[in-house]
Design an enzyme around this catalytic site. Structure first.
Site, PDB file in Angstrom:
ATOM      1  N   ASP A  46       0.867  -1.180   0.000  1.00 22.78           N
ATOM      2  CA  ASP A  46       0.000   0.000   0.000  1.00 22.78           C
ATOM      3  C   ASP A  46       0.906   1.233   0.000  1.00 22.78           C
ATOM      4  OD1 ASP A  46      -3.245   0.363   1.229  1.00 22.78           O
ATOM      5  OD2 ASP A  46      -1.970   2.120   0.865  1.00 22.78           O
ATOM      6  N   SER A 139     -17.374  -2.702  -8.032  1.00 31.41           N
ATOM      7  CA  SER A 139     -18.412  -1.954  -7.324  1.00 31.41           C
ATOM      8  C   SER A 139     -19.758  -2.120  -8.018  1.00 31.41           C
ATOM      9  CB  SER A 139     -18.023  -0.477  -7.335  1.00 31.41           C
ATOM     10  OG  SER A 139     -19.112   0.320  -6.964  1.00 31.41           O
ATOM     11  N   TYR A 165     -14.589   7.487 -11.685  1.00 28.68           N
ATOM     12  CA  TYR A 165     -14.315   6.395 -10.750  1.00 28.68           C
ATOM     13  C   TYR A 165     -15.082   5.135 -11.175  1.00 28.68           C
ATOM     14  CZ  TYR A 165     -15.046   3.307  -6.797  1.00 28.68           C
ATOM     15  OH  TYR A 165     -15.148   2.174  -6.023  1.00 28.68           O
ATOM     16  N   LYS A 169     -13.836   1.159 -12.717  1.00 29.37           N
ATOM     17  CA  LYS A 169     -14.245  -0.194 -12.284  1.00 29.37           C
ATOM     18  C   LYS A 169     -14.735  -1.001 -13.489  1.00 29.37           C
ATOM     19  CE  LYS A 169     -13.228   0.208  -7.994  1.00 29.37           C
ATOM     20  NZ  LYS A 169     -12.028  -0.458  -7.512  1.00 29.37           N
ATOM     21  N   ASN A 195     -22.759  -1.355  -0.565  1.00 29.54           N
ATOM     22  CA  ASN A 195     -22.277  -0.216   0.241  1.00 29.54           C
ATOM     23  C   ASN A 195     -21.677  -0.702   1.560  1.00 29.54           C
ATOM     24  OD1 ASN A 195     -24.349   0.777  -1.711  1.00 29.54           O
ATOM     25  ND2 ASN A 195     -23.800   2.732  -0.827  1.00 29.54           N
ATOM     26  N   ARG A 306     -28.787  14.671  -4.924  1.00 30.91           N
ATOM     27  CA  ARG A 306     -27.404  14.803  -5.397  1.00 30.91           C
ATOM     28  C   ARG A 306     -27.341  14.328  -6.859  1.00 30.91           C
ATOM     29  NH1 ARG A 306     -22.865  11.593  -2.002  1.00 30.91           N
ATOM     30  NH2 ARG A 306     -23.949   9.799  -2.869  1.00 30.91           N
ATOM     31  N   ASP A 309     -27.158  10.519  -8.448  1.00 30.66           N
ATOM     32  CA  ASP A 309     -27.579   9.484  -7.491  1.00 30.66           C
ATOM     33  C   ASP A 309     -28.682   8.592  -8.060  1.00 30.66           C
ATOM     34  OD1 ASP A 309     -25.931   9.772  -5.342  1.00 30.66           O
ATOM     35  OD2 ASP A 309     -27.392  10.781  -4.048  1.00 30.66           O
TER      36      ASP A 309
HETATM   37  P1  NAD Z   1      -9.457   2.631   0.865  1.00 32.37           P
HETATM   38  O1  NAD Z   1      -9.122   3.938   0.226  1.00 32.37           O
HETATM   39  O2  NAD Z   1      -9.673   2.611   2.325  1.00 32.37           O
HETATM   40  O3  NAD Z   1      -8.335   1.546   0.500  1.00 32.37           O
HETATM   41  C1  NAD Z   1      -7.665   1.549  -0.735  1.00 32.37           C
HETATM   42  C2  NAD Z   1      -6.175   1.499  -0.435  1.00 32.37           C
HETATM   43  O4  NAD Z   1      -5.439   1.504  -1.655  1.00 32.37           O
HETATM   44  C3  NAD Z   1      -5.698   2.704   0.377  1.00 32.37           C
HETATM   45  O5  NAD Z   1      -5.066   2.249   1.561  1.00 32.37           O
HETATM   46  C4  NAD Z   1      -4.714   3.413  -0.555  1.00 32.37           C
HETATM   47  O6  NAD Z   1      -3.645   3.997   0.163  1.00 32.37           O
HETATM   48  C5  NAD Z   1      -4.272   2.287  -1.473  1.00 32.37           C
HETATM   49  N1  NAD Z   1      -3.800   2.694  -2.792  1.00 32.37           N
HETATM   50  C6  NAD Z   1      -4.433   3.494  -3.699  1.00 32.37           C
HETATM   51  N2  NAD Z   1      -3.687   3.613  -4.814  1.00 32.37           N
HETATM   52  C7  NAD Z   1      -2.563   2.865  -4.627  1.00 32.37           C
HETATM   53  C8  NAD Z   1      -1.404   2.599  -5.409  1.00 32.37           C
HETATM   54  N3  NAD Z   1      -1.229   3.131  -6.620  1.00 32.37           N
HETATM   55  N4  NAD Z   1      -0.447   1.803  -4.892  1.00 32.37           N
HETATM   56  C9  NAD Z   1      -0.577   1.269  -3.661  1.00 32.37           C
HETATM   57  N5  NAD Z   1      -1.645   1.478  -2.875  1.00 32.37           N
HETATM   58  C10 NAD Z   1      -2.627   2.280  -3.346  1.00 32.37           C
HETATM   59  O7  NAD Z   1     -10.727   2.068   0.100  1.00 32.37           O
HETATM   60  P2  NAD Z   1     -11.671   0.838   0.476  1.00 32.37           P
HETATM   61  O8  NAD Z   1     -12.984   1.387   0.863  1.00 32.37           O
HETATM   62  O9  NAD Z   1     -10.972  -0.101   1.369  1.00 32.37           O
HETATM   63  O10 NAD Z   1     -11.863   0.201  -0.961  1.00 32.37           O
HETATM   64  C11 NAD Z   1     -11.069  -0.881  -1.422  1.00 32.37           C
HETATM   65  C12 NAD Z   1     -11.442  -1.184  -2.847  1.00 32.37           C
HETATM   66  O11 NAD Z   1     -12.840  -1.471  -2.909  1.00 32.37           O
HETATM   67  C13 NAD Z   1     -11.209  -0.010  -3.797  1.00 32.37           C
HETATM   68  O12 NAD Z   1     -10.748  -0.514  -5.025  1.00 32.37           O
HETATM   69  C14 NAD Z   1     -12.582   0.595  -3.951  1.00 32.37           C
HETATM   70  O13 NAD Z   1     -12.744   1.271  -5.172  1.00 32.37           O
HETATM   71  C15 NAD Z   1     -13.455  -0.650  -3.879  1.00 32.37           C
HETATM   72  N6  NAD Z   1     -14.834  -0.353  -3.440  1.00 32.37           N
HETATM   73  C16 NAD Z   1     -15.035   0.353  -2.287  1.00 32.37           C
HETATM   74  C17 NAD Z   1     -16.345   0.676  -1.906  1.00 32.37           C
HETATM   75  C18 NAD Z   1     -16.602   1.494  -0.658  1.00 32.37           C
HETATM   76  O14 NAD Z   1     -17.677   2.068  -0.555  1.00 32.37           O
HETATM   77  N7  NAD Z   1     -15.693   1.545   0.301  1.00 32.37           N
HETATM   78  C19 NAD Z   1     -17.414   0.253  -2.678  1.00 32.37           C
HETATM   79  C20 NAD Z   1     -17.174  -0.477  -3.832  1.00 32.37           C
HETATM   80  C21 NAD Z   1     -15.878  -0.781  -4.212  1.00 32.37           C
HETATM   81  N1  UFG Z   2     -26.376  10.632   1.249  1.00 38.81           N
HETATM   82  C1  UFG Z   2     -26.983  11.686   1.888  1.00 38.81           C
HETATM   83  N2  UFG Z   2     -26.188  12.593   2.530  1.00 38.81           N
HETATM   84  C2  UFG Z   2     -24.832  12.497   2.540  1.00 38.81           C
HETATM   85  C3  UFG Z   2     -24.221  11.400   1.881  1.00 38.81           C
HETATM   86  C4  UFG Z   2     -25.032  10.493   1.234  1.00 38.81           C
HETATM   87  O1  UFG Z   2     -28.207  11.824   1.885  1.00 38.81           O
HETATM   88  O2  UFG Z   2     -24.178  13.369   3.115  1.00 38.81           O
HETATM   89  C5  UFG Z   2     -27.236   9.644   0.580  1.00 38.81           C
HETATM   90  C6  UFG Z   2     -26.976   9.571  -0.912  1.00 38.81           C
HETATM   91  O3  UFG Z   2     -27.726  10.547  -1.590  1.00 38.81           O
HETATM   92  C7  UFG Z   2     -27.406   8.140  -1.223  1.00 38.81           C
HETATM   93  C8  UFG Z   2     -27.090   7.382   0.063  1.00 38.81           C
HETATM   94  O4  UFG Z   2     -26.920   8.364   1.074  1.00 38.81           O
HETATM   95  O5  UFG Z   2     -28.788   8.109  -1.412  1.00 38.81           O
HETATM   96  C9  UFG Z   2     -25.801   6.594  -0.047  1.00 38.81           C
HETATM   97  O6  UFG Z   2     -24.773   7.464  -0.523  1.00 38.81           O
HETATM   98  P1  UFG Z   2     -23.251   6.985  -0.627  1.00 38.81           P
HETATM   99  O7  UFG Z   2     -22.478   8.099  -1.262  1.00 38.81           O
HETATM  100  O8  UFG Z   2     -22.789   6.482   0.684  1.00 38.81           O
HETATM  101  O9  UFG Z   2     -23.333   5.711  -1.585  1.00 38.81           O
HETATM  102  P2  UFG Z   2     -23.790   5.573  -3.094  1.00 38.81           P
HETATM  103  O10 UFG Z   2     -24.512   4.291  -3.210  1.00 38.81           O
HETATM  104  O11 UFG Z   2     -24.536   6.752  -3.562  1.00 38.81           O
HETATM  105  O12 UFG Z   2     -22.430   5.515  -3.878  1.00 38.81           O
HETATM  106  C10 UFG Z   2     -21.290   4.847  -3.371  1.00 38.81           C
HETATM  107  C11 UFG Z   2     -20.147   5.260  -4.269  1.00 38.81           C
HETATM  108  C12 UFG Z   2     -20.324   4.623  -5.602  1.00 38.81           C
HETATM  109  C13 UFG Z   2     -20.385   3.167  -5.411  1.00 38.81           C
HETATM  110  C14 UFG Z   2     -21.549   2.835  -4.532  1.00 38.81           C
HETATM  111  C15 UFG Z   2     -21.636   1.349  -4.298  1.00 38.81           C
HETATM  112  O13 UFG Z   2     -20.135   6.642  -4.332  1.00 38.81           O
HETATM  113  O14 UFG Z   2     -19.268   4.914  -6.460  1.00 38.81           O
HETATM  114  O15 UFG Z   2     -21.389   3.493  -3.282  1.00 38.81           O
HETATM  115  O16 UFG Z   2     -20.408   0.856  -3.909  1.00 38.81           O
HETATM  116  F1  UFG Z   2     -20.561   2.543  -6.574  1.00 38.81           F
END
Ligand code: NAD
Ligand code: UFG
Length: 351
Positions: A46, A139, A165, A169, A195, A306, A309
């Site tokens: 990382d 995602s 973003y 994916k 989520n 938003r 959304d």
């Molecule tokens: P996070 O940001 O907490 O973890 C991602 C990690 O990757 C971080 O620690 C960051 O420092 C590291 N990183 C980024 N670019 C890098 C690089 N070039 N080299 C080495 N390390 C690098 O995010 P997370 O929530 O743990 O998400 C993990 C994965 O799941 C991501 O790919 C994210 O897109 C995907 N994902 C997350 C969510 C969510 O809501 N958290 C939803 C769907 C998919």
């Molecule tokens: N929301 C609010 N207030 C806030 C933040 C969010 O009302 O301050 C609402 C949003 O409008 C949405 C819900 O809470 O209706 C969830 O929002 P998130 O941003 O937590 O999650 P989303 O599902 O909208 O989107 C996120 C990422 C996407 C990803 C998706 C599923 O932004 O890229 O989760 O992983 F694909």
């Protein structure tokens, strides 16, 4: 036999997993689940762009095992190659990536470069060093807007994506599918997370994003601690019971366990699984669940929807349930309790 020799033999009997992004939110919880299993040994790489090295100490506190940590950037081909020359990995779990939707709109090239190039660098090394198993963090965003809110893996993806973003994916999924066609022994898994919410029950791991959060749960946490004065609810005029949008919130520990189930059932080709609960929860229901767990009322205001959304989106998780023998066990109430516990451990209390 000398202890050192025994250690070497044990190391080679275990499955050696490279976890990219393993100090991040989902990666760190998954490393804990991996280390609970004596069959796995874990290396983490990382660059700490969105996480802290201290997470390694926390993982050790929970598991009594210190995973090998390499602070490095996956864009640096030399660092990645060094990892593969010095270790024989059985599998790669690829969590690393940038994930802030708003930032991706402002800096699309950074997102395409970081997320796509890091994946290509890893796949190139896997090819060169004959590593066959790859699990990718995708995602639910790849589904975009569908005719029905319940997403099934067979639905067409890549349509109506509203930000770079989400497109990274989708593009990475396509890269993985194309790569798989070149190697019949490649075992790829694309996991479409819904989520993720919650924290480790110990309170030692959780989500602590840098900068201003966009996602609902981190915003709730910051409103609770007083760092954000009021929680804006983005629209209460959706066609849902309480008018607020609905999502499939999955406890991060359930999500982490989904990855272990994948490793146990990984097969040749590319398999795609939704990891979600199959149950939608509204924004107002999430706020009420947090208030119930904390005993504190959060200041809220209704604002405009938003842009970009979806009204509603949840998983049909039946494929993962059937093929991986995995299902979620934890509830929204568990997620709220664990989040509060994490905040308490971090010394962040109610304002
Ligand atoms: P996070 O940001 O907490 O973890 C991602 C990690 O990757 C971080 O620690 C960051 O420092 C590291 N990183 C980024 N670019 C890098 C690089 N070039 N080299 C080495 N390390 C690098 O995010 P997370 O929530 O743990 O998400 C993990 C994965 O799941 C991501 O790919 C994210 O897109 C995907 N994902 C997350 C969510 C969510 O809501 N958290 C939803 C769907 C998919
Ligand atoms: N929301 C609010 N207030 C806030 C933040 C969010 O009302 O301050 C609402 C949003 O409008 C949405 C819900 O809470 O209706 C969830 O929002 P998130 O941003 O937590 O999650 P989303 O599902 O909208 O989107 C996120 C990422 C996407 C990803 C998706 C599923 O932004 O890229 O989760 O992983 F694909």
């Amino acid at each position: 036999m000398a202890q050192a020799a025994r250690d070497v033999i044990i190391k080679y009997m275990k499955k050696h997993i490279l976890v990219t992004g393993g100090t991040g939110y989902i990666g760190s919880h998954t490393v804990v689940e991996l280390l609970k299993n004596p069959d796995y040994t874990v290396d983490i790489i990382d660059n700490l762009a969105n996480s802290k090295a201290e997470v390694i100490d926390r993982i050790e506190q929970i598991t009594n095992i210190r995973p090998n940590f390499i602070e490095g950037d996956l864009l640096d081909k030399k660092i990645v190659e060094k990892l593969f020359t010095e270790n024989h990995y059985d599998s790669v779990m690829h969590f690393a990536g940038l994930k802030a939707v708003g930032e991706s709109v402002e800096k699309p090239l950074d997102y395409y470069e970081n997320n796509l190039q890091s994946t290509i660098n890893i796949l190139n090394m896997m090819k060169k060093y004959n590593v066959k198993e790859f699990i990718f963090s995708s995602s639910a965003t790849v589904y975009g807007l569908q005719d029905t809110p319940e997403c099934v893996e067979t639905m067409q993806t890549g349509q109506n994506l509203t930000n770079p973003y989400g497109r990274t994916k989708y593009f990475i999924e396509e890269i993985i599918k194309d790569y798989a066609l070149t190697d019949p022994e490649f075992k790829g898994v694309i996991l479409r997370y819904f989520n993720p919410v919650g924290a480790h029950a110990s309170g030692l791991l959780g989500e602590d994003p840098n900068g201003i959060p966009n996602n609902l749960m981190p915003v709730i946490m910051r409103v609770y601690t007083g760092d954000i004065p009021v929680l804006s609810i983005y629209g209460d005029d959706y066609d849902t019971e309480d008018g607020t949008a609905r999502r499939d919130y999955i406890h991060v520990v359930d999500l982490a366990q989904g990855h272990i189930a994948c490793l146990n059932h990984i097969k040749a080709g590319v398999s795609i699984y939704n990891l979600g609960t199959g149950r939608p929860t509204s924004v107002k229901e999430m706020i009420a669940a947090f208030e119930e767990a904390s005993g504190e009322k959060l200041p809220t205001q209704i604002v405009e929807r938003r842009a970009g959304d979806l009204p509603e989106c949840w998983a049909d998780p039946s494929k993962a349930n059937a093929e991986l023998g995995w299902k979620t066990n934890l509830t929204i109430a568990d997620a709220m309790r664990d989040t509060l516990n994490y905040l308490k451990h971090e010394g962040k209390t109610h304002a």
